[in-house]
Design a protein around this motif. Sequence first.
Motif, short mmCIF file in Angstrom:
data_model
loop_
_atom_site.label_atom_id
_atom_site.label_comp_id
_atom_site.label_asym_id
_atom_site.label_seq_id
_atom_site.Cartn_x
_atom_site.Cartn_y
_atom_site.Cartn_z
N LEU A 137 -15.87 6.25 -4.34
CA LEU A 137 -14.87 6.57 -5.34
C LEU A 137 -15.35 7.72 -6.21
O LEU A 137 -14.58 8.59 -6.59
CB LEU A 137 -14.59 5.34 -6.22
CG LEU A 137 -13.77 4.25 -5.56
CD1 LEU A 137 -13.66 3.04 -6.46
CD2 LEU A 137 -12.39 4.77 -5.21
N GLU B 6 -4.98 16.92 -12.25
CA GLU B 6 -4.97 16.40 -10.87
C GLU B 6 -5.42 14.95 -10.83
O GLU B 6 -4.87 14.14 -10.09
CB GLU B 6 -5.89 17.25 -9.98
CG GLU B 6 -5.20 18.47 -9.42
CD GLU B 6 -6.21 19.51 -8.95
OE1 GLU B 6 -7.41 19.19 -8.87
OE2 GLU B 6 -5.79 20.65 -8.67
N TRP B 7 -6.41 14.63 -11.62
CA TRP B 7 -6.91 13.26 -11.65
C TRP B 7 -5.84 12.29 -12.15
O TRP B 7 -5.62 11.23 -11.57
CB TRP B 7 -8.16 13.16 -12.52
CG TRP B 7 -8.41 11.76 -12.99
CD1 TRP B 7 -8.15 11.27 -14.23
CD2 TRP B 7 -8.89 10.67 -12.20
NE1 TRP B 7 -8.47 9.93 -14.28
CE2 TRP B 7 -8.91 9.53 -13.04
CE3 TRP B 7 -9.29 10.54 -10.88
CZ2 TRP B 7 -9.33 8.29 -12.60
CZ3 TRP B 7 -9.71 9.28 -10.44
CH2 TRP B 7 -9.72 8.18 -11.29
N PHE C 11 -3.22 11.88 -9.50
CA PHE C 11 -3.78 11.13 -8.38
C PHE C 11 -3.88 9.64 -8.70
O PHE C 11 -3.43 8.79 -7.93
CB PHE C 11 -5.16 11.68 -8.04
CG PHE C 11 -5.94 10.84 -7.07
CD1 PHE C 11 -5.71 10.97 -5.71
CD2 PHE C 11 -6.88 9.94 -7.52
CE1 PHE C 11 -6.43 10.19 -4.81
CE2 PHE C 11 -7.60 9.16 -6.62
CZ PHE C 11 -7.37 9.29 -5.26
N SER C 12 -4.44 9.31 -9.86
CA SER C 12 -4.65 7.90 -10.18
C SER C 12 -3.33 7.17 -10.37
O SER C 12 -3.19 6.01 -9.98
CB SER C 12 -5.55 7.77 -11.41
OG SER C 12 -4.93 8.32 -12.54
N LYS D 148 -0.66 7.79 -8.78
CA LYS D 148 -0.06 7.56 -7.47
C LYS D 148 -0.78 6.46 -6.71
O LYS D 148 -0.16 5.69 -5.98
CB LYS D 148 -0.03 8.86 -6.67
CG LYS D 148 1.17 9.68 -7.10
CD LYS D 148 1.23 11.05 -6.51
CE LYS D 148 2.46 11.76 -7.07
NZ LYS D 148 2.48 13.19 -6.70
N VAL D 149 -2.08 6.38 -6.88
CA VAL D 149 -2.80 5.26 -6.26
C VAL D 149 -2.29 3.95 -6.86
O VAL D 149 -1.99 3.00 -6.13
CB VAL D 149 -4.32 5.38 -6.49
CG1 VAL D 149 -5.02 4.09 -6.07
CG2 VAL D 149 -4.89 6.54 -5.69
N ALA E 240 0.55 3.36 -8.10
CA ALA E 240 1.90 3.09 -7.62
C ALA E 240 1.86 2.43 -6.24
O ALA E 240 2.59 1.47 -5.97
CB ALA E 240 2.71 4.39 -7.57
N ILE E 241 0.98 2.90 -5.39
CA ILE E 241 0.86 2.32 -4.05
C ILE E 241 0.35 0.88 -4.18
O ILE E 241 0.88 -0.05 -3.56
CB ILE E 241 -0.12 3.12 -3.18
CG1 ILE E 241 0.34 4.56 -3.01
CG2 ILE E 241 -0.31 2.44 -1.83
CD1 ILE E 241 1.46 4.76 -2.06
N LEU E 242 -0.65 0.69 -5.02
CA LEU E 242 -1.24 -0.63 -5.19
C LEU E 242 -0.22 -1.62 -5.77
O LEU E 242 -0.21 -2.80 -5.42
CB LEU E 242 -2.46 -0.56 -6.11
CG LEU E 242 -3.68 0.13 -5.53
CD1 LEU E 242 -4.85 0.01 -6.46
CD2 LEU E 242 -4.02 -0.44 -4.16
N GLY F 274 2.76 -1.78 -5.17
CA GLY F 274 3.71 -2.19 -4.14
C GLY F 274 3.11 -3.12 -3.11
O GLY F 274 3.78 -3.52 -2.18
N CYS F 275 1.81 -3.46 -3.27
CA CYS F 275 1.17 -4.30 -2.26
C CYS F 275 1.23 -5.76 -2.63
O CYS F 275 1.56 -6.13 -3.75
CB CYS F 275 -0.25 -3.84 -1.98
SG CYS F 275 -1.50 -4.52 -3.07
N ALA F 276 0.92 -6.61 -1.66
CA ALA F 276 1.02 -8.05 -1.85
C ALA F 276 0.04 -8.54 -2.92
O ALA F 276 -1.00 -7.93 -3.14
CB ALA F 276 0.73 -8.74 -0.53
N PRO F 277 0.39 -9.63 -3.57
CA PRO F 277 -0.48 -10.20 -4.61
C PRO F 277 -1.74 -10.80 -3.97
O PRO F 277 -1.86 -10.85 -2.76
CB PRO F 277 0.39 -11.27 -5.23
CG PRO F 277 1.37 -11.65 -4.18
CD PRO F 277 1.61 -10.40 -3.40
N ALA F 278 -2.61 -11.26 -4.81
CA ALA F 278 -3.90 -11.81 -4.34
C ALA F 278 -3.69 -12.95 -3.35
O ALA F 278 -2.69 -13.66 -3.39
CB ALA F 278 -4.70 -12.31 -5.54
#
Lengths: 114, 114
Positions: free
Chosen positions: B7, B94-95, B98-99, B101-102, B104-106, B108-112
């Motif tokens: 990272l 840019e940072w 970038f962060s 957008k990351v 935003a993707i996260l 949209g993902c399934a919960p734990a």
Amino acid sequence: MKADKNLLSGSTTLLVLSLLSTGDKYGYEMIAELDARSDHTFTLKEGTLYPILHGLEKEGAVKSYTKEADTGRTRKYYRITRKGLKALEEQKKEWVEFSEKVNAILAGCAPALA
Amino acid sequence: MKADKNLLSGSTTLLVLSLLSTGDKYGYEMIAELDARSDHTFTLKEGTLYPILHGLEKEGAVKSYTKEADTGRTRKYYRITRKGLKALEEQKKEWVEFSEKVNAILAGCAPALA
DNA sequence: TGACATACCTAGAACTCCGAGGTATATTAT
DNA sequence: ATAATATACCTCGGAGTTCTAGGTATGTCA
């Protein structure tokens, strides 16, 4: 030279796992979805994604199977495993911590130049 | 293997420029300050920092000068230039993009997992 | 039938970071 | 005095990531 490229480094696996956590997907699809959902910020190249998928499969974070599409074309789908879900949670936590700390450093820096 | 390491990749220059925007510093000092201000998350190695500083100086983002410390020890200080400040602003922007957008993707993902 | 999009893959180059070493001086402990 | 430690700088080579640039194959459309 592209800063985005460097920033992307290290978070690709996280993004891929995140995508797969919402359902099985095939490589080409992931590239398109990441590109779209990030407003063309994360445009993974095939030469990047496929090796990552192979690596994830080797560590047991995902499993692949082939399926025929309606078009008659054969696709290789990837499904995230329990192990992959666990890795996703860990990496997610690490990302949150990391980004907060970068922001803290940035907050302490001088304002924009005149 | 360490996710933090990956990272970190790509944001080190941003962090270094950010540190220098608050005043001139020498290498060893930057390592200690980053380590402290990040709660030991960003522990830059000398083998990482010095080449970065040399690179920044070559592109004109920083300038170095030596100064004797009270202790009698000679230190090499770095000062950020106008060009460096401009680069800092760009990379900062840019940072942030970038962060976001990351995240935003996260989001949209399934919960734990259970 | 030729061009294009889809869909998979790999090898090698480029870049970043770290590990491990080296040099030198000041401080502290023995 | 001298040995150990901390400070302070440096470089080289390896390891890890990503991209470039190719390759193969099939379906669609003109």
